[in-house]
Design a protein around this motif. Sequence first.
Motif, PDB file in Angstrom:
ATOM      1  N   LYS A   1      35.706  -3.457  59.117  1.00 22.91           N
ATOM      2  CA  LYS A   1      35.761  -4.554  59.580  1.00 22.91           C
ATOM      3  C   LYS A   1      33.866  -5.476  60.488  1.00 22.91           C
ATOM      4  N   PHE A   2      34.082  -3.917  60.747  1.00 23.63           N
ATOM      5  CA  PHE A   2      32.745  -3.998  62.092  1.00 23.63           C
ATOM      6  C   PHE A   2      31.440  -3.973  61.729  1.00 23.63           C
ATOM      7  N   THR A   3      30.854  -4.368  62.266  1.00 25.37           N
ATOM      8  CA  THR A   3      29.074  -4.581  62.465  1.00 25.37           C
ATOM      9  C   THR A   3      29.248  -3.505  62.183  1.00 25.37           C
ATOM     10  N   PRO A   4      27.131  -3.725  61.476  1.00 26.79           N
ATOM     11  CA  PRO A   4      26.551  -2.305  61.800  1.00 26.79           C
ATOM     12  C   PRO A   4      25.718  -1.871  63.527  1.00 26.79           C
ATOM     13  N   THR A   5      26.342  -2.991  64.097  1.00 25.76           N
ATOM     14  CA  THR A   5      26.261  -2.302  65.550  1.00 25.76           C
ATOM     15  C   THR A   5      27.377  -2.065  65.874  1.00 25.76           C
TER      16      THR A   5
ATOM     17  N   ASP B   1      27.271   1.435  67.847  1.00 19.75           N
ATOM     18  CA  ASP B   1      27.474   1.672  69.154  1.00 19.75           C
ATOM     19  C   ASP B   1      29.315   2.815  69.818  1.00 19.75           C
ATOM     20  N   SER B   2      30.062   2.734  68.712  1.00 19.67           N
ATOM     21  CA  SER B   2      30.976   3.034  68.527  1.00 19.67           C
ATOM     22  C   SER B   2      30.906   4.383  69.069  1.00 19.67           C
ATOM     23  N   CYS B   3      29.537   4.775  68.052  1.00 19.43           N
ATOM     24  CA  CYS B   3      29.234   6.849  68.486  1.00 19.43           C
ATOM     25  C   CYS B   3      28.166   6.605  69.379  1.00 19.43           C
TER      26      CYS B   3
ATOM     27  N   THR C   1      36.673   1.029  71.824  1.00 16.21           N
ATOM     28  CA  THR C   1      35.719   0.558  70.809  1.00 16.21           C
ATOM     29  C   THR C   1      36.399  -0.524  70.399  1.00 16.21           C
ATOM     30  N   PRO C   2      35.767  -1.871  70.094  1.00 17.37           N
ATOM     31  CA  PRO C   2      34.406  -2.070  69.813  1.00 17.37           C
ATOM     32  C   PRO C   2      33.429  -3.073  71.052  1.00 17.37           C
TER      33      PRO C   2
ATOM     34  N   LEU D   1      21.611  -0.895  58.523  1.00 14.74           N
ATOM     35  CA  LEU D   1      21.388   0.945  58.511  1.00 14.74           C
ATOM     36  C   LEU D   1      22.696   1.325  59.461  1.00 14.74           C
ATOM     37  N   HIS D   2      23.646   1.952  59.764  1.00  9.83           N
ATOM     38  CA  HIS D   2      24.603   1.890  61.131  1.00  9.83           C
ATOM     39  C   HIS D   2      25.008   3.817  60.670  1.00  9.83           C
TER      40      HIS D   2
END
Length: 800
Positions: A258-262, A266-268, A284-285, A329-330
Amino acid sequence: MKHKLLILVIVSLGSPWIFSVCTDAAAQEDPGRKDIAQPGSAMAAYAGSKSCLACHERFYGLWSTSFHGLAMQPYTETLAKEKLSFQKEDMVIGTQRYRAEIGADEGYVLETGPDGREKKYRIEYALGGKNVFYFLTPLEKGRLQTLPVAYDVRKKEWFDTALSGLRHFPGQQGSETPVGWKERPYTFNTACYGCHVSQLSTNYDQKTDSYATTWKEPGINCETCHGPSEAHNALMTKLPKGEKPADPADVGLISTKKFTPTQHNDSCNSCHSKASALTAGYRTPEPFFDHFDLVTLENPDFYPDGRDLGENYTQTSWRMSPCAMGGKLHCVTCHTSSGRYRFRKPEDANKACLPCHEERVKNVAAHSHHPAESAASNCIACHMPKTEFARMLRTDHSMLPPTPATTIAYQSPNACNICHKEKDAAWADQQVRAWHQQDYQAPVLKRAALVDAARKGEWKQLPEMLAYIEDPKSNEVFVAALIRLLANCNNPSKVPALRKALNNPSPLVRGAAVEGLGKSPSLEVLQDVAAATSDDSRLVRVRAAAALAHFPNMSPQGKAKEQYAKATGEFMASLMARPDTWDAHYNLGNHYLGQNRPKEALAEYDIASHHEPQGIMILVNAAMAHAKLGETAKAEEKLDEALKIGPGSSAAHYNLGLIKAEQNDLPAAEQHLKEAWKADPQMAGAAFNLCVITAKDRPAEALEWCRKAAVLRPAEPRYAYTLAFYQRQGGDTVGALATLKTLCNQSPAYPDAFLLLAQIYEEKGKKEEAAKVYSQAAAVPGMPERAKMYFKSRLEAGQK
């Protein structure tokens, strides 16, 4: 006229603490380690990765053999046999020799001193494994220390850990020396721990300067991204096999789907960034900029065009990518959550760029100017080339096309010459210009030139820099870098651009802008900075509170008071986010010094010096704290100590010069101030004080020094006023009049300029001109009331 020498307190934020990740080797539980968190501790809700195995066997198998799962692992004979080779020769480091002994029943690094004495350091853990293996050994006070020899996986050879990490900055040969392996930069607990183990607690005791560090398991585990799994496991074991909770929200885990690209990024980025910490931990997140600030091109580890030079960790170059900034892109687009690249198969190589670049992928040979079946027609070959630092390969995530023109200008790498090593950058530049009618290199060259000029303190292109900052189409990394570099520019024309940047959509830019504005205080600017304490991003709030901390008498009211108090609490917490680092105590000392609390500042500087004995600016600012306390002798001792470490330190020479001047030792003062100027020709304070010192017996030289100071810092009215004073004294009334007229326009609330201007007119018999000056001065908004009254009295006296 008598000028008091100006004492400048050099206050710097210091080097940001750098998080490194050697993503590199199947993850294992660590039953032999006694300080793993036990049930009932703060980590009891974390069940560990093995608890995922029963239901997620396939994914567990992928994760446990990945470089994420094996970011750190216990050293074993099996690992040595499968991954390492024997060290052929001793590694000579200083006066010691080192050899890794990895045979059966061994597993240590042998140190041999010049007298033949030997000492064994047990290899406890291995970090990495993709490019390099680093090894950790336990030392006193709970420290896990990186051993002096490491292993190159690709070349299958051992090498000097510290020597491999030296930067080789263009034009600065020999600018770095290796750090000793037992020093803090190589202490695992202090430096790179957060991205190699999971659910870590440093447990640092400042009183004893020791650690009782704990973690749930080595490597980056499932719960790092999905959160504590104990409740989830309890829930799922109660359900019949194959059945799911009626409400998907009840699974008790963070769902990355369910994560957004942002949020994915940010998690990475919490590991894959060169950053400074604002908080003690990230989960996270949460937004990246609520926990970190990002290092950009103000740092010499980047070339002026943004390409990697030193030790960098992806996010900065990623934020320069037009593809990434498009918002779709993510990281997980191209990488699995265990870190594997999704497009490893040759036939899939260019699918990463679909569907956005479908036309170019279909006609790849026409776009790449290489045969379609060649490696050079893989999109990433040109747009994401690999470079190497400290024997580790890293990929350029800016995704920008090759720019050999920047190689010519700044020696930065380009994809063409990475492959065509037999050719030079001029050849590559000629090729790409022949292929492309549009000069795509020009914008890259332009912004790189702005960064390069700002780094050198060359402000002829200041209008272009400000235009770039204000352009909404400009890249946030370059904008933030320019704003940070403008801290060394004293031209007040930068202020409107920084104020405008407070509305930039990027927290990175807003944070840089509010920090920059804090160094250019005025009522309007301080109001803007105060408003930033309610920003959505913690980074911006922290930077705003840091700026306002230098004005302890501010007393906001109502809701603003609550916002300021919250931001101030976040700022103070950020200073001690990493209490075992020298810069944490250095920055806290700077805060106390700015608050006129020199005794508390000195206590923090003492701790900082204990952590970093070679810290020149720690000693310089400690000297200033002693000076505030009236302890001149102690201040001088600190500055002498700083110069022993760094004989060319402009800050140390400058402040020692001021102390010598206060002691009326003018020859010594002049010597130190000239050394300061030699080291930093942008130091206006050094030029101004040299003007004061040389004015008595060398007026021509004094004029030149004062002119330099006034040009360098036009926002400082005393410099231009002093220039005019000595111009007049030397008989150059025309020059004095021109200087004073400019000064009255630039700093209309500075009464001395109007007074001297009117006096010169009166001396020349031009009473009408003098009266105009008095009249103009008396009408200036913001002019001190006593000055207005004086100007009116002079005006009335002239009318009698």
